[in-house]
Design a protein around this motif. Structure first.
Motif, PDB file in Angstrom:
ATOM      1  N   LEU A 373       0.814  -1.218   0.000  1.00  0.00           N
ATOM      2  CA  LEU A 373       0.000   0.000   0.000  1.00  0.00           C
ATOM      3  C   LEU A 373       0.845   1.263   0.000  1.00  0.00           C
ATOM      4  N   VAL A 374       2.018   1.218   0.636  1.00  0.00           N
ATOM      5  CA  VAL A 374       2.898   2.381   0.733  1.00  0.00           C
ATOM      6  C   VAL A 374       4.339   1.957   0.433  1.00  0.00           C
ATOM      7  N   ASP A 375       5.154   2.944   0.180  1.00  0.00           N
ATOM      8  CA  ASP A 375       6.599   2.735   0.053  1.00  0.00           C
ATOM      9  C   ASP A 375       7.285   3.943   0.670  1.00  0.00           C
ATOM     10  N   PHE A 376       8.635   3.934   0.740  1.00  0.00           N
ATOM     11  CA  PHE A 376       9.340   5.055   1.367  1.00  0.00           C
ATOM     12  C   PHE A 376      10.660   5.337   0.670  1.00  0.00           C
ATOM     13  N   MET A 377      11.117   6.557   0.883  1.00  0.00           N
ATOM     14  CA  MET A 377      12.479   6.953   0.502  1.00  0.00           C
ATOM     15  C   MET A 377      13.246   7.184   1.796  1.00  0.00           C
ATOM     16  N   GLU A 378      14.479   6.710   1.877  1.00  0.00           N
ATOM     17  CA  GLU A 378      15.255   6.797   3.109  1.00  0.00           C
ATOM     18  C   GLU A 378      16.500   7.646   2.897  1.00  0.00           C
ATOM     19  N   THR A 379      16.805   8.497   3.883  1.00  0.00           N
ATOM     20  CA  THR A 379      18.029   9.297   3.856  1.00  0.00           C
ATOM     21  C   THR A 379      18.855   8.992   5.098  1.00  0.00           C
ATOM     22  N   ASP A 380      20.078   9.470   5.113  1.00  0.00           N
ATOM     23  CA  ASP A 380      20.948   9.249   6.270  1.00  0.00           C
ATOM     24  C   ASP A 380      20.646  10.193   7.426  1.00  0.00           C
TER      25      ASP A 380
END
Length: 413
Positions: A373-380
Protein backbone atom coordinates in the motif's frame (compact mmCIF):
# COMPACT_ATOMS: atom_id res chain seq x y z
CA UNK A 1 -27.20 7.16 20.50
CA UNK A 2 -30.62 5.94 21.55
CA UNK A 3 -32.29 7.87 24.37
CA UNK A 4 -36.08 7.75 24.44
CA UNK A 5 -38.14 10.38 22.69
CA UNK A 6 -41.88 11.05 22.38
CA UNK A 7 -43.53 11.87 19.06
CA UNK A 8 -47.32 11.84 18.92
CA UNK A 9 -47.48 11.84 15.13
CA UNK A 10 -45.71 8.48 14.92
CA UNK A 11 -48.13 6.50 17.10
CA UNK A 12 -49.17 3.04 15.90
CA UNK A 13 -52.63 1.79 16.73
CA UNK A 14 -53.18 -1.36 18.78
CA UNK A 15 -54.83 -2.99 15.79
CA UNK A 16 -51.77 -2.34 13.61
CA UNK A 17 -49.52 -3.93 16.21
CA UNK A 18 -51.74 -6.99 16.43
CA UNK A 19 -52.19 -7.39 12.68
CA UNK A 20 -48.92 -8.87 11.49
CA UNK A 21 -49.82 -8.30 7.84
CA UNK A 22 -49.90 -4.54 8.39
CA UNK A 23 -46.47 -4.39 10.00
CA UNK A 24 -43.81 -3.29 7.53
CA UNK A 25 -40.34 -1.79 7.53
CA UNK A 26 -41.64 1.78 7.40
CA UNK A 27 -43.74 1.30 10.54
CA UNK A 28 -40.89 -0.42 12.41
CA UNK A 29 -38.57 2.50 11.68
CA UNK A 30 -41.30 4.99 12.66
CA UNK A 31 -41.64 3.29 16.04
CA UNK A 32 -37.90 3.37 16.68
CA UNK A 33 -37.82 7.04 15.71
CA UNK A 34 -40.63 7.67 18.13
CA UNK A 35 -38.63 6.35 21.07
CA UNK A 36 -34.96 6.80 20.13
CA UNK A 37 -32.78 9.80 19.41
CA UNK A 38 -31.61 8.92 15.89
CA UNK A 39 -29.47 10.72 13.34
CA UNK A 40 -29.81 7.76 10.98
CA UNK A 41 -31.40 4.32 11.10
CA UNK A 42 -28.51 2.27 9.72
CA UNK A 43 -27.95 0.37 12.97
CA UNK A 44 -31.61 -0.62 13.17
CA UNK A 45 -31.67 -1.80 9.55
CA UNK A 46 -28.48 -3.75 10.14
CA UNK A 47 -29.89 -5.50 13.22
CA UNK A 48 -33.17 -6.27 11.43
CA UNK A 49 -31.30 -7.69 8.43
CA UNK A 50 -29.27 -10.03 10.65
CA UNK A 51 -32.42 -11.13 12.50
CA UNK A 52 -34.59 -11.92 9.46
CA UNK A 53 -31.83 -13.97 7.77
CA UNK A 54 -31.67 -16.45 10.67
CA UNK A 55 -33.46 -19.25 8.80
CA UNK A 56 -32.08 -18.50 5.34
CA UNK A 57 -29.52 -20.78 3.69
CA UNK A 58 -26.68 -18.30 3.74
CA UNK A 59 -23.54 -17.42 5.69
CA UNK A 60 -24.00 -16.85 9.43
CA UNK A 61 -23.93 -13.12 10.13
CA UNK A 62 -22.08 -12.02 13.25
CA UNK A 63 -22.04 -8.27 13.87
CA UNK A 64 -20.31 -6.52 16.78
CA UNK A 65 -21.83 -3.09 17.41
CA UNK A 66 -19.35 -0.84 19.18
CA UNK A 67 -20.39 2.39 20.89
CA UNK A 68 -19.53 4.43 23.95
CA UNK A 69 -20.99 3.49 27.31
CA UNK A 70 -24.43 5.01 27.85
CA UNK A 71 -25.22 5.32 24.15
CA UNK A 72 -28.22 2.99 24.42
CA UNK A 73 -26.93 0.30 22.07
CA UNK A 74 -28.24 -2.53 24.27
CA UNK A 75 -31.73 -0.96 24.23
CA UNK A 76 -31.59 -1.26 20.46
CA UNK A 77 -31.23 -5.04 20.69
CA UNK A 78 -33.63 -5.81 23.55
CA UNK A 79 -36.74 -5.79 21.30
CA UNK A 80 -35.20 -8.62 19.25
CA UNK A 81 -35.34 -11.09 22.15
CA UNK A 82 -38.38 -13.38 22.21
CA UNK A 83 -38.68 -14.97 25.64
CA UNK A 84 -41.91 -16.69 24.58
CA UNK A 85 -40.09 -18.65 21.87
CA UNK A 86 -36.64 -19.68 23.17
CA UNK A 87 -36.16 -21.80 20.05
CA UNK A 88 -35.61 -18.65 17.96
CA UNK A 89 -33.49 -16.31 20.11
CA UNK A 90 -31.00 -16.74 22.93
CA UNK A 91 -29.69 -14.00 25.21
CA UNK A 92 -25.98 -14.69 25.75
CA UNK A 93 -25.42 -12.53 28.82
CA UNK A 94 -22.27 -14.33 29.99
CA UNK A 95 -19.94 -16.43 27.88
CA UNK A 96 -17.58 -18.97 29.48
CA UNK A 97 -15.65 -22.00 28.17
CA UNK A 98 -18.62 -24.15 29.22
CA UNK A 99 -21.36 -22.07 27.62
CA UNK A 100 -21.66 -24.08 24.42
CA UNK A 101 -20.50 -27.44 25.68
CA UNK A 102 -22.18 -27.89 29.05
CA UNK A 103 -24.03 -31.06 29.86
CA UNK A 104 -21.51 -33.92 30.03
CA UNK A 105 -22.29 -35.86 33.18
CA UNK A 106 -19.58 -36.65 35.72
CA UNK A 107 -21.00 -40.18 35.70
CA UNK A 108 -19.96 -40.43 32.03
CA UNK A 109 -23.60 -40.49 30.94
CA UNK A 110 -24.01 -37.86 28.22
CA UNK A 111 -26.75 -35.37 28.90
CA UNK A 112 -28.29 -33.04 26.34
CA UNK A 113 -26.13 -29.92 26.31
CA UNK A 114 -26.70 -26.44 25.02
CA UNK A 115 -24.91 -27.16 21.77
CA UNK A 116 -27.28 -30.02 20.98
CA UNK A 117 -30.28 -27.71 21.27
CA UNK A 118 -28.84 -25.75 18.32
CA UNK A 119 -28.61 -28.75 15.99
CA UNK A 120 -30.87 -28.16 12.99
CA UNK A 121 -32.40 -25.16 14.80
CA UNK A 122 -31.12 -21.80 13.47
CA UNK A 123 -30.93 -19.19 16.24
CA UNK A 124 -30.34 -15.52 16.80
CA UNK A 125 -27.91 -14.86 19.65
CA UNK A 126 -28.02 -11.51 21.44
CA UNK A 127 -25.23 -10.21 23.67
CA UNK A 128 -25.94 -6.85 25.29
CA UNK A 129 -22.49 -6.34 26.82
CA UNK A 130 -19.50 -8.16 25.35
CA UNK A 131 -17.17 -6.16 27.60
CA UNK A 132 -17.56 -8.85 30.31
CA UNK A 133 -15.49 -11.11 28.04
CA UNK A 134 -12.47 -8.81 28.43
CA UNK A 135 -12.30 -9.65 32.15
CA UNK A 136 -11.67 -13.36 31.54
CA UNK A 137 -8.14 -14.75 31.72
CA UNK A 138 -6.20 -15.59 28.56
CA UNK A 139 -6.73 -19.35 28.85
CA UNK A 140 -10.51 -18.94 29.07
CA UNK A 141 -10.51 -16.50 26.17
CA UNK A 142 -8.52 -18.94 24.05
CA UNK A 143 -11.04 -21.72 24.66
CA UNK A 144 -13.99 -19.44 23.90
CA UNK A 145 -12.46 -18.07 20.69
CA UNK A 146 -11.86 -21.63 19.49
CA UNK A 147 -15.45 -22.65 20.24
CA UNK A 148 -16.80 -19.54 18.53
CA UNK A 149 -14.79 -20.32 15.38
CA UNK A 150 -16.26 -23.82 15.30
CA UNK A 151 -19.77 -22.52 16.02
CA UNK A 152 -19.58 -20.10 13.10
CA UNK A 153 -18.42 -22.94 10.87
CA UNK A 154 -21.46 -25.01 11.86
CA UNK A 155 -20.25 -27.47 14.47
CA UNK A 156 -19.13 -27.90 18.07
CA UNK A 157 -16.98 -30.69 19.50
CA UNK A 158 -15.19 -31.67 22.67
CA UNK A 159 -13.99 -34.64 24.69
CA UNK A 160 -14.84 -34.86 28.38
CA UNK A 161 -14.82 -37.87 30.71
CA UNK A 162 -13.96 -40.11 27.71
CA UNK A 163 -17.16 -39.00 25.96
CA UNK A 164 -16.60 -37.64 22.45
CA UNK A 165 -19.15 -35.16 21.19
CA UNK A 166 -19.44 -33.53 17.79
CA UNK A 167 -22.59 -31.59 17.05
CA UNK A 168 -23.15 -30.50 13.46
CA UNK A 169 -25.74 -28.72 11.32
CA UNK A 170 -25.59 -25.54 13.39
CA UNK A 171 -26.44 -22.03 12.22
CA UNK A 172 -26.31 -19.00 14.49
CA UNK A 173 -26.64 -15.32 13.65
CA UNK A 174 -25.22 -13.11 16.39
CA UNK A 175 -25.74 -9.46 17.34
CA UNK A 176 -23.21 -8.27 19.93
CA UNK A 177 -22.95 -4.93 21.73
CA UNK A 178 -19.72 -3.70 23.24
CA UNK A 179 -17.96 -0.57 24.37
CA UNK A 180 -14.65 0.31 22.66
CA UNK A 181 -12.87 -1.61 25.42
CA UNK A 182 -13.10 -4.64 23.13
CA UNK A 183 -10.45 -2.92 20.99
CA UNK A 184 -7.99 -3.39 23.84
CA UNK A 185 -7.99 -7.10 23.01
CA UNK A 186 -5.92 -8.50 20.22
CA UNK A 187 -7.77 -7.45 17.09
CA UNK A 188 -10.95 -9.50 17.14
CA UNK A 189 -10.49 -10.78 13.60
CA UNK A 190 -7.17 -12.39 14.55
CA UNK A 191 -8.97 -14.58 17.04
CA UNK A 192 -12.19 -15.24 15.15
CA UNK A 193 -10.42 -15.65 11.84
CA UNK A 194 -12.39 -13.02 9.88
CA UNK A 195 -15.77 -14.41 10.87
CA UNK A 196 -17.17 -11.19 12.36
CA UNK A 197 -18.18 -7.81 11.01
CA UNK A 198 -18.01 -4.61 13.04
CA UNK A 199 -20.29 -1.59 13.08
CA UNK A 200 -19.12 1.49 14.99
CA UNK A 201 -21.53 4.18 16.11
CA UNK A 202 -20.32 7.69 15.29
CA UNK A 203 -20.35 9.80 18.46
CA UNK A 204 -19.83 12.93 16.33
CA UNK A 205 -23.40 12.58 15.09
CA UNK A 206 -24.81 13.15 18.59
CA UNK A 207 -25.76 16.56 19.91
CA UNK A 208 -25.11 15.98 23.62
CA UNK A 209 -27.51 18.71 24.83
CA UNK A 210 -30.36 17.25 22.78
CA UNK A 211 -29.37 13.82 24.04
CA UNK A 212 -29.61 14.83 27.70
CA UNK A 213 -32.87 16.71 27.12
CA UNK A 214 -34.64 13.70 25.60
CA UNK A 215 -33.38 11.35 28.31
CA UNK A 216 -34.63 13.73 31.01
CA UNK A 217 -38.08 14.12 29.45
CA UNK A 218 -38.65 10.40 28.86
CA UNK A 219 -36.94 8.71 31.79
CA UNK A 220 -40.25 7.30 33.09
CA UNK A 221 -41.24 5.65 29.79
CA UNK A 222 -38.88 2.68 29.57
CA UNK A 223 -41.45 -0.05 30.18
CA UNK A 224 -43.87 1.42 27.64
CA UNK A 225 -41.02 1.83 25.14
CA UNK A 226 -39.73 -1.72 25.53
CA UNK A 227 -43.20 -3.24 25.21
CA UNK A 228 -44.08 -1.36 22.04
CA UNK A 229 -40.71 -1.91 20.40
CA UNK A 230 -40.74 -5.63 21.17
CA UNK A 231 -44.27 -6.03 19.77
CA UNK A 232 -43.55 -4.44 16.43
CA UNK A 233 -40.00 -5.80 16.06
CA UNK A 234 -41.01 -9.39 16.75
CA UNK A 235 -44.09 -9.04 14.49
CA UNK A 236 -41.90 -7.78 11.64
CA UNK A 237 -39.30 -10.55 12.07
CA UNK A 238 -41.98 -13.25 12.22
CA UNK A 239 -43.65 -11.86 9.12
CA UNK A 240 -40.41 -11.82 7.15
CA UNK A 241 -39.46 -15.31 8.30
CA UNK A 242 -42.86 -16.69 7.30
CA UNK A 243 -42.65 -15.04 3.86
CA UNK A 244 -39.09 -16.17 3.18
CA UNK A 245 -36.56 -14.16 1.20
CA UNK A 246 -37.35 -12.91 -2.27
CA UNK A 247 -34.72 -13.51 -4.93
CA UNK A 248 -32.49 -10.46 -5.31
CA UNK A 249 -30.74 -9.90 -8.64
CA UNK A 250 -27.37 -8.24 -8.07
CA UNK A 251 -26.29 -6.09 -11.00
CA UNK A 252 -22.65 -6.15 -12.26
CA UNK A 253 -21.92 -2.70 -10.78
CA UNK A 254 -23.12 -3.71 -7.32
CA UNK A 255 -21.24 -7.00 -7.51
CA UNK A 256 -18.05 -5.10 -8.31
CA UNK A 257 -18.68 -2.80 -5.33
CA UNK A 258 -19.15 -5.80 -3.02
CA UNK A 259 -15.93 -7.35 -4.34
CA UNK A 260 -14.05 -4.09 -3.76
CA UNK A 261 -15.39 -3.86 -0.20
CA UNK A 262 -14.34 -7.44 0.52
CA UNK A 263 -10.84 -6.80 -0.85
CA UNK A 264 -10.57 -3.58 1.16
CA UNK A 265 -11.54 -5.30 4.43
CA UNK A 266 -9.29 -8.30 3.80
CA UNK A 267 -6.28 -6.07 3.08
CA UNK A 268 -6.70 -3.35 5.67
CA UNK A 269 -7.34 -5.69 8.61
CA UNK A 270 -4.53 -8.14 7.83
CA UNK A 271 -2.95 -9.44 11.05
CA UNK A 272 0.58 -8.47 12.02
CA UNK A 273 3.15 -9.28 14.71
CA UNK A 274 5.58 -6.69 16.02
CA UNK A 275 8.28 -6.16 18.61
CA UNK A 276 6.82 -4.57 21.75
CA UNK A 277 9.86 -2.34 22.23
CA UNK A 278 10.75 -1.12 18.73
CA UNK A 279 7.48 -1.55 16.84
CA UNK A 280 9.30 -3.37 14.04
CA UNK A 281 7.62 -6.37 12.46
CA UNK A 282 8.70 -9.80 13.69
CA UNK A 283 6.99 -11.79 10.94
CA UNK A 284 5.59 -11.46 7.46
CA UNK A 285 2.13 -9.96 7.06
CA UNK A 286 -0.30 -12.56 5.79
CA UNK A 287 -3.25 -11.06 3.97
CA UNK A 288 -6.48 -13.03 4.29
CA UNK A 289 -8.33 -14.22 1.21
CA UNK A 290 -11.46 -12.07 0.65
CA UNK A 291 -13.70 -15.07 -0.07
CA UNK A 292 -15.54 -15.38 3.26
CA UNK A 293 -16.02 -11.66 3.71
CA UNK A 294 -17.31 -11.38 0.12
CA UNK A 295 -20.03 -13.94 0.90
CA UNK A 296 -20.85 -12.04 4.09
CA UNK A 297 -21.17 -8.80 2.14
CA UNK A 298 -23.35 -10.50 -0.47
CA UNK A 299 -25.65 -12.14 2.10
CA UNK A 300 -25.97 -8.99 4.18
CA UNK A 301 -26.78 -6.99 1.05
CA UNK A 302 -29.53 -9.48 0.16
CA UNK A 303 -30.86 -9.38 3.73
CA UNK A 304 -31.02 -5.58 3.73
CA UNK A 305 -32.83 -5.58 0.39
CA UNK A 306 -35.41 -7.97 1.83
CA UNK A 307 -36.38 -5.49 4.56
CA UNK A 308 -38.56 -3.68 2.06
CA UNK A 309 -39.35 -4.16 -1.62
CA UNK A 310 -38.24 -0.58 -2.26
CA UNK A 311 -35.00 -0.79 -0.30
CA UNK A 312 -32.41 0.72 -2.66
CA UNK A 313 -29.01 -0.69 -3.59
CA UNK A 314 -27.46 2.64 -2.60
CA UNK A 315 -28.96 2.50 0.90
CA UNK A 316 -27.73 -1.06 1.46
CA UNK A 317 -24.25 -0.25 0.13
CA UNK A 318 -23.93 2.75 2.47
CA UNK A 319 -24.40 0.40 5.44
CA UNK A 320 -21.87 -2.07 4.02
CA UNK A 321 -19.37 0.77 3.52
CA UNK A 322 -19.84 1.79 7.16
CA UNK A 323 -19.19 -1.83 8.18
CA UNK A 324 -16.06 -1.90 6.01
CA UNK A 325 -14.69 1.26 7.62
CA UNK A 326 -15.53 -0.13 11.08
CA UNK A 327 -13.97 -3.55 10.45
CA UNK A 328 -10.55 -2.47 9.21
CA UNK A 329 -7.59 -1.32 11.29
CA UNK A 330 -8.37 2.34 12.15
CA UNK A 331 -4.75 3.54 12.36
CA UNK A 332 -3.85 1.87 9.08
CA UNK A 333 -6.76 3.67 7.42
CA UNK A 334 -5.82 7.03 8.95
CA UNK A 335 -2.27 6.66 7.63
CA UNK A 336 -3.62 6.20 4.11
CA UNK A 337 -5.91 9.22 4.50
CA UNK A 338 -3.09 11.45 5.76
CA UNK A 339 -0.86 10.43 2.85
CA UNK A 340 -3.71 11.15 0.44
CA UNK A 341 -3.98 14.61 1.94
CA UNK A 342 -0.27 15.50 2.11
CA UNK A 343 1.25 13.16 -0.51
CA UNK A 344 4.53 12.56 1.37
CA UNK A 345 5.18 12.49 5.13
CA UNK A 346 7.96 11.26 7.39
CA UNK A 347 7.31 8.78 10.18
CA UNK A 348 7.53 11.54 12.78
CA UNK A 349 5.22 13.84 10.81
CA UNK A 350 2.62 11.07 10.65
CA UNK A 351 3.02 10.37 14.36
CA UNK A 352 2.42 14.03 15.22
CA UNK A 353 -0.61 14.27 12.97
CA UNK A 354 -2.20 11.11 14.40
CA UNK A 355 -1.13 11.72 18.02
CA UNK A 356 -0.36 7.99 18.33
CA UNK A 357 2.76 6.35 19.78
CA UNK A 358 5.67 6.52 17.34
CA UNK A 359 6.32 2.78 17.36
CA UNK A 360 2.61 2.07 16.71
CA UNK A 361 2.72 4.29 13.64
CA UNK A 362 5.95 2.59 12.53
CA UNK A 363 4.36 -0.86 12.91
CA UNK A 364 1.42 0.11 10.74
CA UNK A 365 3.65 1.73 8.12
CA UNK A 366 5.78 -1.39 7.82
CA UNK A 367 2.59 -3.46 7.64
CA UNK A 368 1.20 -1.24 4.89
CA UNK A 369 4.50 -1.57 3.02
CA UNK A 370 4.39 -5.36 3.15
CA UNK A 371 0.83 -5.20 1.86
CA UNK A 372 2.02 -3.06 -1.05
CA UNK A 373 0.00 0.00 0.00
CA UNK A 374 2.90 2.38 0.73
CA UNK A 375 6.60 2.74 0.05
CA UNK A 376 9.34 5.06 1.37
CA UNK A 377 12.48 6.95 0.50
CA UNK A 378 15.25 6.80 3.11
CA UNK A 379 18.03 9.30 3.86
CA UNK A 380 20.95 9.25 6.27
CA UNK A 381 19.40 12.09 8.28
CA UNK A 382 18.17 10.99 11.73
CA UNK A 383 14.44 10.80 12.45
CA UNK A 384 13.41 13.88 14.43
CA UNK A 385 12.99 13.46 18.21
CA UNK A 386 13.98 9.77 18.39
CA UNK A 387 16.59 8.52 20.86
CA UNK A 388 17.43 5.55 18.67
CA UNK A 389 19.30 6.44 15.49
CA UNK A 390 16.46 5.83 13.05
CA UNK A 391 17.14 6.89 9.49
CA UNK A 392 14.54 9.33 8.23
CA UNK A 393 11.91 7.69 6.03
CA UNK A 394 9.52 9.65 3.86
CA UNK A 395 6.41 7.65 3.04
CA UNK A 396 4.12 7.82 0.01
CA UNK A 397 1.21 5.81 -1.42
CA UNK A 398 1.46 3.24 -4.21
CA UNK A 399 -1.07 2.56 -6.97
CA UNK A 400 -2.44 -0.51 -5.16
CA UNK A 401 -6.08 -1.27 -6.07
CA UNK A 402 -7.21 -0.81 -2.44
CA UNK A 403 -5.45 2.58 -2.23
CA UNK A 404 -7.21 3.77 -5.38
CA UNK A 405 -10.55 2.43 -4.15
CA UNK A 406 -10.24 4.23 -0.80
CA UNK A 407 -9.12 7.40 -2.61
CA UNK A 408 -12.34 7.31 -4.61
CA UNK A 409 -14.43 7.44 -1.42
CA UNK A 410 -13.19 10.92 -0.46
CA UNK A 411 -13.22 9.92 3.22
CA UNK A 412 -12.42 12.70 5.67
CA UNK A 413 -9.60 11.84 8.06
Amino acid sequence: SFPTRRSSDLELTTQELKDIEKVNHTKVIATYKKWFYLKNVQAIDLALAVAISRKEKMQPLWVIMIAASGSGKSELLRPFADETQPSTTEIMSKITPNTFLSGVSKTKIPHTDFGETLEGNPKLFLTFDFAQFVKLDSEQKGQIWAQMRDLYDGFLERKAFDVNKKIENLKVNWLICSTPIVDSELLVHQELGTRELIYRFDSKEVEKKDLMKTIWENSDKHEEMRKELKQITRAFIEKKESEGFKKIEICPETRMELENLALMIATLRAATESDNYTGELTNFVYEEMPTRVLLQMKDLFISLKNLDENYSDEKALEILKKIALSSIHPIRLQILLELMKFDRLTTTELQKRLSIAWKTVLTQLYTAKQLGLVDFMETDDPEEGQVRAWKKKTWYLTKHAVVEYVRGWNIKS
